[in-house]
Design an enzyme around this catalytic site. Structure first.
Site, PDB file in Angstrom:
ATOM      1  N   CYS A   1      45.132  34.637  53.469  1.00 50.79           N
ATOM      2  CA  CYS A   1      44.538  34.776  54.790  1.00 50.79           C
ATOM      3  C   CYS A   1      45.245  33.871  55.793  1.00 50.79           C
ATOM      4  O   CYS A   1      45.974  32.961  55.439  1.00 50.79           O
ATOM      5  CB  CYS A   1      43.056  34.410  54.737  1.00 50.79           C
ATOM      6  SG  CYS A   1      42.148  35.202  53.412  1.00 50.79           S
TER       7      CYS A   1
ATOM      8  N   ARG B   1      51.434  37.802  56.243  1.00 46.78           N
ATOM      9  CA  ARG B   1      50.786  37.262  55.054  1.00 46.78           C
ATOM     10  C   ARG B   1      49.921  38.306  54.352  1.00 46.78           C
ATOM     11  O   ARG B   1      49.550  38.127  53.188  1.00 46.78           O
ATOM     12  CB  ARG B   1      49.927  36.050  55.437  1.00 46.78           C
ATOM     13  CG  ARG B   1      50.722  34.894  55.990  1.00 46.78           C
ATOM     14  CD  ARG B   1      49.837  33.859  56.655  1.00 46.78           C
ATOM     15  NE  ARG B   1      49.035  33.119  55.706  1.00 46.78           N
ATOM     16  CZ  ARG B   1      49.338  31.919  55.231  1.00 46.78           C
ATOM     17  NH1 ARG B   1      50.462  31.342  55.604  1.00 46.78           N
ATOM     18  NH2 ARG B   1      48.549  31.287  54.408  1.00 46.78           N
TER      19      ARG B   1
ATOM     20  N   TRP C   1      42.070  38.500  53.875  1.00 46.76           N
ATOM     21  CA  TRP C   1      42.425  39.315  52.724  1.00 46.76           C
ATOM     22  C   TRP C   1      41.275  39.182  51.740  1.00 46.76           C
ATOM     23  O   TRP C   1      40.983  38.096  51.251  1.00 46.76           O
ATOM     24  CB  TRP C   1      43.734  38.823  52.101  1.00 46.76           C
ATOM     25  CG  TRP C   1      44.310  39.716  51.058  1.00 46.76           C
ATOM     26  CD1 TRP C   1      45.072  40.830  51.237  1.00 46.76           C
ATOM     27  CD2 TRP C   1      44.198  39.545  49.625  1.00 46.76           C
ATOM     28  NE1 TRP C   1      45.436  41.366  50.028  1.00 46.76           N
ATOM     29  CE2 TRP C   1      44.916  40.603  49.030  1.00 46.76           C
ATOM     30  CE3 TRP C   1      43.559  38.608  48.812  1.00 46.76           C
ATOM     31  CZ2 TRP C   1      45.016  40.740  47.645  1.00 46.76           C
ATOM     32  CZ3 TRP C   1      43.660  38.749  47.441  1.00 46.76           C
ATOM     33  CH2 TRP C   1      44.381  39.803  46.872  1.00 46.76           C
TER      34      TRP C   1
ATOM     35  N   ASN D   1      40.351  29.917  54.403  1.00 47.17           N
ATOM     36  CA  ASN D   1      41.271  30.455  53.401  1.00 47.17           C
ATOM     37  C   ASN D   1      40.926  29.811  52.067  1.00 47.17           C
ATOM     38  O   ASN D   1      40.670  28.610  52.010  1.00 47.17           O
ATOM     39  CB  ASN D   1      42.720  30.120  53.727  1.00 47.17           C
ATOM     40  CG  ASN D   1      43.232  30.863  54.932  1.00 47.17           C
ATOM     41  OD1 ASN D   1      42.571  31.740  55.456  1.00 47.17           O
ATOM     42  ND2 ASN D   1      44.426  30.495  55.377  1.00 47.17           N
ATOM     43  N   GLY D   2      40.975  30.590  50.993  1.00 45.50           N
ATOM     44  CA  GLY D   2      40.714  30.028  49.679  1.00 45.50           C
ATOM     45  C   GLY D   2      39.490  30.641  49.038  1.00 45.50           C
ATOM     46  O   GLY D   2      39.017  31.708  49.430  1.00 45.50           O
TER      47      GLY D   2
ATOM     48  N   GLU E   1      62.423  43.480  38.266  1.00 46.27           N
ATOM     49  CA  GLU E   1      62.275  43.338  39.715  1.00 46.27           C
ATOM     50  C   GLU E   1      62.345  44.690  40.416  1.00 46.27           C
ATOM     51  O   GLU E   1      61.598  44.951  41.369  1.00 46.27           O
ATOM     52  CB  GLU E   1      63.349  42.390  40.251  1.00 46.27           C
ATOM     53  CG  GLU E   1      63.425  42.279  41.759  1.00 46.27           C
ATOM     54  CD  GLU E   1      62.180  41.704  42.412  1.00 46.27           C
ATOM     55  OE1 GLU E   1      62.119  41.707  43.657  1.00 46.27           O
ATOM     56  OE2 GLU E   1      61.258  41.270  41.689  1.00 46.27           O
TER      57      GLU E   1
ATOM     58  N   LYS F   1      59.310  46.068  42.687  1.00 47.38           N
ATOM     59  CA  LYS F   1      59.468  46.466  44.086  1.00 47.38           C
ATOM     60  C   LYS F   1      58.939  47.879  44.311  1.00 47.38           C
ATOM     61  O   LYS F   1      58.273  48.154  45.306  1.00 47.38           O
ATOM     62  CB  LYS F   1      60.943  46.409  44.492  1.00 47.38           C
ATOM     63  CG  LYS F   1      61.441  45.036  44.787  1.00 47.38           C
ATOM     64  CD  LYS F   1      60.845  44.494  46.091  1.00 47.38           C
ATOM     65  CE  LYS F   1      60.950  42.982  46.120  1.00 47.38           C
ATOM     66  NZ  LYS F   1      59.993  42.298  45.252  1.00 47.38           N
TER      67      LYS F   1
ATOM     68  N   GLU G   1      55.147  47.878  44.193  1.00 47.45           N
ATOM     69  CA  GLU G   1      54.543  47.163  45.313  1.00 47.45           C
ATOM     70  C   GLU G   1      54.439  48.024  46.562  1.00 47.45           C
ATOM     71  O   GLU G   1      53.415  48.008  47.254  1.00 47.45           O
ATOM     72  CB  GLU G   1      55.376  45.919  45.655  1.00 47.45           C
ATOM     73  CG  GLU G   1      55.179  44.748  44.720  1.00 47.45           C
ATOM     74  CD  GLU G   1      56.033  43.566  45.151  1.00 47.45           C
ATOM     75  OE1 GLU G   1      55.498  42.449  45.193  1.00 47.45           O
ATOM     76  OE2 GLU G   1      57.232  43.756  45.440  1.00 47.45           O
TER      77      GLU G   1
ATOM     78  N   HIS H   1      61.721  50.587  20.303  1.00 47.83           N
ATOM     79  CA  HIS H   1      60.550  49.967  19.694  1.00 47.83           C
ATOM     80  C   HIS H   1      59.253  50.415  20.360  1.00 47.83           C
ATOM     81  O   HIS H   1      58.225  49.743  20.217  1.00 47.83           O
ATOM     82  CB  HIS H   1      60.680  48.437  19.744  1.00 47.83           C
ATOM     83  CG  HIS H   1      61.840  47.923  18.946  1.00 47.83           C
ATOM     84  ND1 HIS H   1      61.836  47.868  17.568  1.00 47.83           N
ATOM     85  CD2 HIS H   1      63.055  47.472  19.342  1.00 47.83           C
ATOM     86  CE1 HIS H   1      62.992  47.391  17.135  1.00 47.83           C
ATOM     87  NE2 HIS H   1      63.751  47.141  18.198  1.00 47.83           N
TER      88      HIS H   1
ATOM     89  N   LYS I   1      51.264  38.061  51.321  1.00 50.11           N
ATOM     90  CA  LYS I   1      52.572  37.413  51.222  1.00 50.11           C
ATOM     91  C   LYS I   1      52.496  36.116  50.438  1.00 50.11           C
ATOM     92  O   LYS I   1      53.360  35.830  49.610  1.00 50.11           O
ATOM     93  CB  LYS I   1      53.113  37.144  52.633  1.00 50.11           C
ATOM     94  CG  LYS I   1      54.515  36.535  52.659  1.00 50.11           C
ATOM     95  CD  LYS I   1      55.541  37.507  52.097  1.00 50.11           C
ATOM     96  CE  LYS I   1      56.938  36.957  52.195  1.00 50.11           C
ATOM     97  NZ  LYS I   1      57.920  37.844  51.539  1.00 50.11           N
TER      98      LYS I   1
END
Length: 607
Positions: free
Chosen positions: A2, A27, A74, A98-99, A479, A483, A486, A502, A602
């Protein structure tokens, strides 16, 4: 996570708050709001969704007042809607947070029987009601806040204003960053310095447990025990201009294209071209004594650490352990004497990684932070700092910060190898020169943008996509899959190519594209064998390799992307770029919110 902005001064607060919130959009958030004092009474505007919704509300119903707080939320506790949006307000307090307040249920259970009503599903409202309760008992705003803060369990950054107090704002932090901005006849609070860059270049970073009392004339900082603390005022290099997209459609594409410059800026911090050596900043420990390296990070930063693990072991010949920060400190890791713990974070505020850093410090390990914000909590608390110089990264999906992390880590590996005596100057010069060529080679990779965009049209129709690679190309496969997940919301998985037989090869058929990442290195022939296995099962293969690799296998693939031939050590840095571009173009085709994908933030400043 946030975003917080606070302003106390002589000018209208709402426009200042909105400007700061726009700077914090990167963010990630799902609702937003502002509150000010109007003739001593608290008034607020809140809206679900984008800041444009809040701005439209303010245009329709302006919010006067010269002191106020703003927030982009958020959602953690409670669904994202207007009711749960910050600021949270009682008759006496307006508060943004925030938190996570871990004991909010206990606080609610204590306050409800006393007549304090709760309107939201959030943990934050309990803080506003707790401070209000103490004020109802006769405490001043400062006294009430001083009583409430020790009762909060969890992580928080708070900005609070009070009815009737036009020249008082209180901020507090524990486990979540908060910055004080020093203006001319005005004071500010922000989640980070970027939020305040248009207002002032003079900032103070609150330390863990600090809280601050602001008026338009200045600030008084106190520690967790209430004792005065002399604020350390720093000049920030952040520009007051809003970070723009330039000629690019999205921040993410702009930041992908900034990689040659960002990599070069980071490299120039460590590479001495005169003698082709790596020169790290002065360290408070001797690299020659390091016997084990522990790497801890989250998300894309963790994958940068995975690449570095291969480098540390193969080049520096040192034992390496790597773990995700959210798991590391809960398993009671044993960290031997003369160990080096490396923590990687774009923001330097990632809650899990920061907690792991503090655990390593308790274990008497040397700590080193690789961060993009030198003034961040990790940057300040670690024994040593390796900054990346990527500049502000607005897109939620990490791109240029990832490749800059790889450059900084590669320089650390070379310096460690030299200090341990396992490479001579000739090898150091060869590796350093190879890294020095990366900015130019990265620019060459960007020339494949159009081909990758055309290829993305076919991949966008897939329901599942697999990425495979071996050795240091394996983390790049992970990665690439991350991406794609996301920002396009297509299911994707990355696998070590040798692990296909496997189990994962059962997923392969003609409807599952496979992205093969295979630079010409000592495991190329092994990867080639795995590629032939998936082709035999009908997979459409996109093959990323250099000229030698494409000459060997290119005719078997459905599509090829030719990358420059480089030293295998630096190949992962370059191979990250096409998987970024591929994910970007697929997401654009699918019409997703590329820069602010759903459910993501973010900077993750809560566990």
């Amino acid at each position: 996570m946030c975003g917080i902005v606070g302003a106390v001064g002589r000018e209208p607060a709402a426009p200042v708050l909105m400007e700061g919130l726009r700077r914090l959009e990167y963010r990630g958030y799902d609702s937003a709001g502002v509150a000010t004092l109007v003739n001593g009474s608290i008034d607020r505007r809140r809206a679900e969704g984008k800041l444009s919704n809040l701005q439209a509300l303010l245009d329709q119903a302006p919010l006067p007042g010269d002191i106020g707080v703003g927030h982009t939320r958020w959602a953690t506790h409670g669904v994202p809607n207007e009711t749960n949006a910050h600021p949270h307000v009682t008759g006496k307090v307006a508060l943004v947070h925030n938190g996570i307040i871990e004991n909010y249920r206990e606080l609610r259970d204590e306050l409800i029987p006393l007549g304090y009503g709760f309107e939201t599903e959030t943990d934050t409202e309990a803080v506003a009601q707790l401070i209000t309760r103490y004020m109802d008992d006769g405490d001043s705003p400062v006294e009430a806040t001083a009583k409430a803060l020790p009762r909060l369990q969890g992580a928080f950054a708070l900005a609070i204003i009070f009815s009737g107090e036009h020249d008082l704002m209180i901020g507090a932090r524990r486990g979540s960053p908060l910055v004080v901005g020093w203006g001319e006849g005005a004071m500010y609070l922000g989640s980070d310095a970027l939020a305040l860059a248009s207002l002032t270049d003079r900032v103070s970073y609150l330390d863990e447990g600090d809280w601050v009392i602001l008026s338009h004339a200045g600030a008084s900082v106190r520690d967790a025990d209430g004792d005065p603390v002399e604020p350390d005022i720093k000049l920030t290099a952040l520009t007051g201009a809003l970070v723009g997209k330039g000629n690019h459609r999205h921040f993410m594409l702009k930041e992908i294209y900034e990689q040659p410059t960002a990599i070069g800026d980071t490299l120039n911090t460590y590479f001495n071209p005169a003698n082709r050596t790596i020169q790290l900043p002065a360290l408070p420990f001797d690299l020659a004594d390091i016997r084990k390296v522990t790497i801890v990070a989250c998300g894309t930063s963790y994958l940068a650490g995975m690449v570095a693990k291969y480098w540390f072991e193969r080049v520096a010949r040192v034992d390496v352990e790597i773990d995700t920060a959210s798991e590391f400190r809960y398993r009671g890791a044993i960290m031997p004497e003369n160990g080096l713990a490396v923590f990687i974070s774009q923001s330097g505020e990632t809650a899990d990684t920061l907690a792991a850093l503090r655990y390593a410090r308790e274990q008497a390990n040397h700590t080193l932070a690789v961060v993009n914000v030198a003034e961040s909590t990790m940057g300040r608390e670690a024994d040593a700092l390796l900054p990346t110089h990527a500049g502000p990264e607005i897109g939620v999906a990490a791109t240029k910060t990832f490749t800059c992390q790889l450059v900084a880590l590669a320089c650390l590996v070379i310096a460690l190898a030299r200090a341990r005596g396992v490479i001579d100057h000739g090898i150091e010069a060869r590796l350093s020169t190879a890294i020095a060529e990366v900015p130019a080679r990265a620019a060459e990779v960007l020339n494949h943008d159009e081909k990758l965009r055309n290829l993305a049209h076919e991949l966008a129709e897939a329901r599942d996509i697999l990425y495979i690679g071996r050795a240091a190309a394996f983390p790049i496969a992970l990665e690439g899959a991350l991406k794609l997940k996301e920002i396009s919301y297509i299911h994707a998985e990355g696998f070590a190519a040798g692990e296909l037989k496997h189990g994962p090869i059962a997923l392969v058929d003609e409807d599952v594209p496979v992205i093969v990442i295979a630079p010409s290195d000592d495991v190329f022939e092994k990867t080639a064998s795995n590629m032939e296995e998936v082709i035999a099962r009908g997979a459409r293969v996109v093959f990323l390799s250099d000229q030698a690799g494409i000459d060997r296998l290119g005719d078997m693939a459905a599509a090829t992307i030719q990358l420059p031939a480089v030293d295998p050590v630096v190949a992962p840095i370059l191979y990250a770029i096409p998987v970024q571009l591929l994910a970007y173009h697929v997401a654009v085709i699918k019409g997703t919110d590329v820069d602010q994908p759903r459910n993501l933030a973010k900077s993750v400043t809560v566990e």
